[in-house]
Design an enzyme around this catalytic site. Structure first.
Site, PDB file in Angstrom:
ATOM      1  N   HIS A 159      48.430  10.039  48.001  1.00 27.66           N
ATOM      2  CA  HIS A 159      48.431   9.593  48.962  1.00 27.66           C
ATOM      3  C   HIS A 159      48.306   7.893  48.630  1.00 27.66           C
ATOM      4  O   HIS A 159      49.194   7.173  47.546  1.00 27.66           O
ATOM      5  CB  HIS A 159      46.677   8.843  48.927  1.00 27.66           C
ATOM      6  CG  HIS A 159      45.597  10.593  49.790  1.00 27.66           C
ATOM      7  ND1 HIS A 159      44.364  10.575  49.142  1.00 27.66           N
ATOM      8  CD2 HIS A 159      45.652  10.950  50.771  1.00 27.66           C
ATOM      9  CE1 HIS A 159      44.104  11.678  49.691  1.00 27.66           C
ATOM     10  NE2 HIS A 159      45.064  11.896  51.136  1.00 27.66           N
ATOM     11  N   CYS A 253      40.054   4.087  48.588  1.00 27.66           N
ATOM     12  CA  CYS A 253      39.484   5.605  48.646  1.00 27.66           C
ATOM     13  C   CYS A 253      38.289   5.602  49.120  1.00 27.66           C
ATOM     14  O   CYS A 253      38.005   6.592  50.308  1.00 27.66           O
ATOM     15  CB  CYS A 253      39.502   6.975  47.127  1.00 27.66           C
ATOM     16  SG  CYS A 253      41.164   7.081  46.820  1.00 27.66           S
TER      17      CYS A 253
HETATM   18  N1  ARG Z   1      39.462  14.346  45.857  1.00 21.66           N
HETATM   19  C1  ARG Z   1      40.131  13.496  46.819  1.00 21.66           C
HETATM   20  C2  ARG Z   1      41.355  14.538  47.636  1.00 21.66           C
HETATM   21  O1  ARG Z   1      42.440  14.800  46.980  1.00 21.66           O
HETATM   22  C3  ARG Z   1      40.746  12.092  46.657  1.00 21.66           C
HETATM   23  C4  ARG Z   1      40.668  11.603  48.465  1.00 21.66           C
HETATM   24  C5  ARG Z   1      41.163   9.744  47.754  1.00 21.66           C
HETATM   25  N2  ARG Z   1      41.041   9.198  49.212  1.00 21.66           N
HETATM   26  C6  ARG Z   1      42.248   8.001  48.903  1.00 21.66           C
HETATM   27  N3  ARG Z   1      42.084   7.343  49.468  1.00 21.66           N
HETATM   28  N4  ARG Z   1      43.316   8.544  48.297  1.00 21.66           N
HETATM   29  O2  ARG Z   1      41.435  14.870  48.870  1.00 21.66           O
END
Ligand code: ARG
Length: 268
Positions: A159, A253
């Site tokens: 991300h 996140c």
């Molecule tokens: N386990 C989640 C995923 O892989 C973590 C998300 C983390 N969120 C972020 N905004 N980077 O989707």
């Protein structure tokens, strides 16, 4: 923010997640998340909550639920089926949120503020792992803000908010190797004064931070980055989110920033 009441690492959709060896302590996760919430409150910020839904363990990662700018929100549409049901829950919650006048339903896959970062009047938009590049144009349309597309290439930084931390309306910190050649060039051109993060800063998810322009809330393990930011005049506020890191997430996140102070888009 969404309390991690049903949090667990039961599936793997990014390289940080290991459902066999990397199980998280749910009670500790809740306490750590609470310390993030009280940090924001202590800094004078308002925090709105969404009720967690059983069976959606990653719902704690509120950043992914939408992108909110001014009075308008673009809802999310998740890349992985495990998270898809979060989208409706976040859309409904935003529809009840004061100051949010319209929640636009997305056409293309986008993971909200995980891949869309507002810097001043520009939106930096990530793609490569989750958000469809077609969603970048959707943001431009729905929110009437210019969008800069950036391609992520390292699966650990899946991300955009794992590779860029927005410090204020002009300043970012970022980890260049997370981006393709073109992305690195774009960032170097747009942000010549950026804080260039080290591998160590990035590997602790140190860039997954939330800043109000002065106070920077960031993962406690990112000690070197915190020191550098302090040297630049920012006030670092470390928070330990070790259990949430086992799902590949940290401070940013866990936080959907409601950019409600921004002027409402004028088109459409
Ligand atoms: N386990 C989640 C995923 O892989 C973590 C998300 C983390 N969120 C972020 N905004 N980077 O989707």
């Amino acid at each position: 923010m969404c309390p991690p009441r049903y949090f667990e690492v039961g599936y793997a959709i990014n390289p940080w997640m290991d459902p066999v060896g990397g199980r998280a302590d749910a009670e500790l996760a809740l306490r750590q998340w609470e310390s993030l919430r009280t940090t924001y409150l202590g800094l004078g910020h308002e925090v709105e909550l969404i009720d967690p839904v059983p069976g959606l363990p990653d719902m704690v990662f509120a950043a992914n639920g939408a992108l909110v700018v001014g009075t308008r929100a673009l809802g999310a549409s998740f890349a992985h089926p495990e998270r898809q049901d979060e989208a409706g829950a976040y859309r409904r919650r935003l529809e009840e949120t004061s100051g949010v006048a319209q929640v636009v339903a997305p056409q293309h896959v986008n993971e909200g503020e995980g891949d869309f970062l507002v810097v001043g009047d520009v939106v930096l938009a990530g793609t490569g792992f989750r958000t469809d590049p077609a969603a970048h144009a959707e943001v431009e349309q729905a929110l009437a803000l210019p969008v800069v597309s950036l391609t992520l290439v390292d699966p650990r930084y899946y991300h955009l908010d794992t590779a860029i931390g927005v410090l204020d309306d002009q300043t970012i910190a970022y980890y260049p190797p997370a981006f393709d050649e073109q992305g690195q060039q774009t960032l170097a051109t747009l942000f010549p004064e950026a804080v260039v993060a080290t591998e160590e800063d990035a590997a602790t998810l140190g860039l997954n931070l939330v800043s109000d322009g002065h106070n920077v809330v960031l993962p406690a393990a990112a000690t070197a980055l915190a020191e550098r930011l302090a040297g630049l005049g920012f006030a670092p506020h470390p928070v330990d989110l070790s259990e949430l890191l086992k799902a590949g997430g940290s401070v940013k996140c866990c936080t959907m920033e409601l950019h409600r102070h921004r002027s409402a888009p004028t088109t459409h």
